[in-house]
Write a protein that holds these residues in place. Structure first.
Motif, PDB file in Angstrom:
ATOM      1  N   UNK A   1       0.688  -1.253   0.004  1.00 24.77           N
ATOM      2  CA  UNK A   1      -0.004   0.050   0.150  1.00 24.77           C
ATOM      3  C   UNK A   1       0.873   1.291  -0.015  1.00 24.77           C
ATOM      4  N   UNK A   2       1.920   1.258   0.674  1.00 20.85           N
ATOM      5  CA  UNK A   2       2.997   2.274   0.742  1.00 20.85           C
ATOM      6  C   UNK A   2       3.531   2.452  -0.633  1.00 20.85           C
ATOM      7  N   UNK A   3       3.796   1.806  -1.494  1.00 23.70           N
ATOM      8  CA  UNK A   3       4.307   2.122  -2.599  1.00 23.70           C
ATOM      9  C   UNK A   3       3.074   2.353  -3.680  1.00 23.70           C
ATOM     10  N   UNK A   4       2.067   1.664  -3.454  1.00 21.46           N
ATOM     11  CA  UNK A   4       0.983   1.928  -4.108  1.00 21.46           C
ATOM     12  C   UNK A   4       0.499   3.343  -4.100  1.00 21.46           C
ATOM     13  N   UNK A   5       0.204   3.780  -2.973  1.00 23.05           N
ATOM     14  CA  UNK A   5      -0.357   5.335  -2.759  1.00 23.05           C
ATOM     15  C   UNK A   5       0.511   6.064  -3.019  1.00 23.05           C
ATOM     16  N   UNK A   6       1.956   5.758  -2.915  1.00 25.95           N
ATOM     17  CA  UNK A   6       3.096   7.042  -3.266  1.00 25.95           C
ATOM     18  C   UNK A   6       2.817   7.348  -4.934  1.00 25.95           C
ATOM     19  N   UNK A   7       2.707   6.190  -5.673  1.00 31.64           N
ATOM     20  CA  UNK A   7       2.549   6.221  -7.157  1.00 31.64           C
ATOM     21  C   UNK A   7       1.085   6.718  -7.687  1.00 31.64           C
ATOM     22  N   UNK A   8       0.295   6.495  -6.957  1.00 31.53           N
ATOM     23  CA  UNK A   8      -1.108   6.679  -7.484  1.00 31.53           C
ATOM     24  C   UNK A   8      -1.313   8.191  -7.053  1.00 31.53           C
ATOM     25  N   UNK A   9      -1.138   8.430  -5.843  1.00 28.27           N
ATOM     26  CA  UNK A   9      -1.490   9.877  -5.282  1.00 28.27           C
ATOM     27  C   UNK A   9      -0.360  10.755  -4.677  1.00 28.27           C
ATOM     28  N   UNK A  10       0.976  10.207  -4.969  1.00 28.55           N
ATOM     29  CA  UNK A  10       1.908  10.936  -4.238  1.00 28.55           C
ATOM     30  C   UNK A  10       1.575  11.231  -2.642  1.00 28.55           C
ATOM     31  N   UNK A  11       0.967  10.045  -2.116  1.00 29.36           N
ATOM     32  CA  UNK A  11       0.859  10.206  -0.762  1.00 29.36           C
ATOM     33  C   UNK A  11       1.846   9.244   0.005  1.00 29.36           C
ATOM     34  N   UNK A  12       2.706   9.915   0.898  1.00 28.88           N
ATOM     35  CA  UNK A  12       3.808   9.003   1.476  1.00 28.88           C
ATOM     36  C   UNK A  12       3.184   8.508   2.777  1.00 28.88           C
ATOM     37  N   UNK A  13       2.098   8.676   3.246  1.00 33.97           N
ATOM     38  CA  UNK A  13       1.853   8.148   4.628  1.00 33.97           C
ATOM     39  C   UNK A  13       2.049   6.710   4.969  1.00 33.97           C
ATOM     40  N   UNK A  14       1.510   5.691   4.035  1.00 33.51           N
ATOM     41  CA  UNK A  14       1.674   4.336   4.250  1.00 33.51           C
ATOM     42  C   UNK A  14       3.307   4.092   4.013  1.00 33.51           C
ATOM     43  N   UNK A  15       3.848   4.846   3.131  1.00 35.19           N
ATOM     44  CA  UNK A  15       5.210   4.576   2.663  1.00 35.19           C
ATOM     45  C   UNK A  15       6.066   4.931   4.080  1.00 35.19           C
ATOM     46  N   UNK A  16       5.811   5.748   4.743  1.00 29.74           N
ATOM     47  CA  UNK A  16       6.621   6.070   6.046  1.00 29.74           C
ATOM     48  C   UNK A  16       6.928   5.016   6.821  1.00 29.74           C
ATOM     49  N   UNK A  17       5.581   4.153   7.013  1.00 29.06           N
ATOM     50  CA  UNK A  17       5.582   3.085   8.096  1.00 29.06           C
ATOM     51  C   UNK A  17       6.709   1.832   7.463  1.00 29.06           C
ATOM     52  N   UNK A  18       6.745   1.615   6.173  1.00 31.37           N
ATOM     53  CA  UNK A  18       7.671   0.952   5.493  1.00 31.37           C
ATOM     54  C   UNK A  18       9.001   1.284   5.871  1.00 31.37           C
ATOM     55  N   UNK A  19       9.156   2.704   5.622  1.00 32.34           N
ATOM     56  CA  UNK A  19      10.580   3.275   5.842  1.00 32.34           C
ATOM     57  C   UNK A  19      10.848   2.984   7.288  1.00 32.34           C
ATOM     58  N   UNK A  20       9.876   3.332   8.435  1.00 36.09           N
ATOM     59  CA  UNK A  20      10.245   3.008   9.772  1.00 36.09           C
ATOM     60  C   UNK A  20      10.815   1.627  10.062  1.00 36.09           C
ATOM     61  N   UNK A  21      10.195   0.600   9.492  1.00 42.17           N
ATOM     62  CA  UNK A  21      10.553  -0.720   9.668  1.00 42.17           C
ATOM     63  C   UNK A  21      12.015  -0.953   9.269  1.00 42.17           C
ATOM     64  N   UNK A  22      12.127  -0.278   8.134  1.00 41.14           N
ATOM     65  CA  UNK A  22      13.856  -0.375   7.334  1.00 41.14           C
ATOM     66  C   UNK A  22      14.709   0.287   8.474  1.00 41.14           C
ATOM     67  N   UNK A  23      14.357   1.466   8.688  1.00 39.24           N
ATOM     68  CA  UNK A  23      15.534   2.093   9.631  1.00 39.24           C
ATOM     69  C   UNK A  23      15.900   1.538  11.060  1.00 39.24           C
ATOM     70  N   UNK A  24      14.674   1.065  11.647  1.00 40.24           N
ATOM     71  CA  UNK A  24      14.987   0.454  12.784  1.00 40.24           C
ATOM     72  C   UNK A  24      15.742  -0.853  12.626  1.00 40.24           C
ATOM     73  N   UNK A  25      15.189  -1.764  11.515  1.00 39.53           N
ATOM     74  CA  UNK A  25      16.046  -2.799  11.555  1.00 39.53           C
ATOM     75  C   UNK A  25      17.353  -2.837  11.027  1.00 39.53           C
ATOM     76  N   UNK A  26      17.637  -1.624  10.076  1.00 38.36           N
ATOM     77  CA  UNK A  26      18.908  -1.505   9.776  1.00 38.36           C
ATOM     78  C   UNK A  26      19.900  -1.184  11.063  1.00 38.36           C
TER      79      UNK A  26
END
Lengths: 74, 351
Positions: free
Chosen positions: B214-239
């Motif tokens: 949904x994060x990638x989808x919403x960013x591509x469809x609506x330029x909405x970064x909301x869900x993408x930020x959750x994706x990023x949060x997982x990545x930053x903490x896991x990194x």
């Protein structure tokens, strides 16, 4: 005054409700108002975020598990 | 920052943190949480396939569904519904699973692999984005699987009841349930820790609507970064977690439970991404929706279980040695099948 157009998003999963709202807003370059019916909190939140992000006002009410979103920019 | 965004970042961060902890406590490397791998292990634990290294009813999966169910009931968001092209959703779930088992991970594990330096996941990410973009094109042209109708309460309880039955089997360990003695299926965090972690992720993912696709989808469809930020949060903490636990190793070769066949990493995740967009969310989100009473999402999960069983019964799944020819054929066929389903499910007139 004419009745507001109603967009029925009940039973639809993401991102269909937002797509329908986006299309409606896109079709109103001069502004306007319409009503959306939705039955999930996710659809309610996503629609509100999209409309508000484009500067439209959203008023939400709930009646027997159906959300009614009045969306307008006037 | 809105409260909604803060909750999403918090949820993503906790998912990343729990994933690192689960690996430290015994889960396979870069597999603290993986919906694809864990559904595959669960299929094996139930004896639906006989891949000896992938048999374990994963408590994380059970906890996730139960956590979502519990919080949905508590917040009055438990709303049984279904009947929107259920069989098509089964097939999409099936094909999404085949794609994920060719890449070796769901979108969530993709982030965890990337965060640990597995650059093959970067190729998978490119494939995922391409698949999501293709799915979006169908959405823009009116793709829809139709409306779900409200159902009687009891129908929403069926999926959580099946999950509870899985938990009973896991704890009672009857002779017909399989437990891997070697390989990834034998690597497991303590049952109750994994179960609790699953519940926590289920609760947070339900409240925050966390969805990787949904994060990638919403960013591509609506330029909405909301869900993408959750994706990023997982990545930053896991990194950060991977660095701190000494598990960060950048490169393509010899990455844990991964292969470096670029084309198949790309196409496997393309299939997973496109199918997930058509389903309305990634496998994690489908599990959460199933817990909320959406029986269509539950059917998609059953499709994924069947896909996992088929992948291992018929030699379609990848291994660290690479992707078997049959798996390559199925990925190409699967992409074509998903495109056909998407094309013929366009609605001519939008409301």
């Amino acid at each position: 005054m004419a009745e507001d157009k109603i967009i029925d998003c009940r039973g639809l999963l993401c991102p269909e409700p937002v797509l329908r709202v986006k299309k409606e807003i896109d079709s109103m370059p001069g502004g306007g108002r319409f009503v959306v019916m939705a039955d999930s909190a996710a659809a309610r939140d996503n629609i509100s975020r999209h409309a508000a992000g484009r500067g439209w006002k959203v008023r939400i009410s709930e009646d027997s598990d159906v959300f009614r979103l009045e969306i307008g920019n006037q | 920052m809105t409260r909604e965004r803060a909750l999403l970042l918090f949820a993503g961060g906790i998912v990343g943190l729990l994933a690192i902890c689960l690996v430290a406590l015994g889960n396979p490397p870069n597999m603290g949480f993986c919906i694809a791998c864990f559904l595959r292990d669960t299929a094996g634990g139930l004896g639906l396939h006989r891949a000896a290294a992938a048999q374990y009813i994963r408590p994380e999966i059970l906890g996730l569904a139960l956590g979502s169910f519990g919080v949905a009931v508590a917040t009055r968001e438990f709303r049984p519904a279904g009947g929107a092209s259920s069989l098509t959703r089964f097939l999409l779930g099936f094909l999404v699973m085949l794609g994920m088992l060719v890449f070796l991970g769901c979108p969530l594990r993709l982030v965890l692999r990337l965060a640990a330096g597995d650059l093959n996941a970067l190729i998978g990410l490119a494939g995922l984005v391409a698949g999501v973009a293709a799915g979006n094109e169908f959405l823009k042209r009116g793709f829809s699987l139709g409306r779900a109708n409200p159902l009687r309460q009891v129908n929403g309880y069926v999926f959580p009841a099946l999950v509870l039955a899985g938990l009973v089997l896991l704890l009672a360990r009857p002779a017909f349930i399989f437990f891997s003695q070697e390989g990834p299926g034998s690597m497991r965090a303590p049952v109750f820790v994994a179960l609790a972690a699953g519940v926590a992720v289920g609760v947070l993912a339900q409240r925050a609507r966390l969805c990787m696709v949904g994060g990638i989808r919403d960013f591509l469809l609506f330029r909405d970064t909301h869900l993408l930020s959750g994706f990023a949060a997982v990545g930053v903490v896991a990194f950060a977690g991977s660095l701190l636990t000494g598990n960060f190793h950048a490169g393509f070769a010899n990455q844990p439970i991964a292969h470096n066949q670029f084309l198949w990493n790309f196409l496997g995740m393309s299939l997973a991404g496109m199918g997930s967009v058509l389903l309305g969310g990634c496998p994690l989100r489908q599990l959460v929706l199933a817990g909320e009473g959406n029986t269509d999402a539950a059917v998609a999960i059953l499709g994924m279980l069947a896909g996992a069983a088929t992948a291992h019964n018929f030699g379609l799944a990848a291994s660290p040695q690479g992707v078997p020819l049959a798996g390559q054929v199925v990925v190409i066929t699967g992409i074509m099948a998903v495109m056909l389903l998407a094309w013929f499910n366009r609605e001519p007139v939008r409301a």
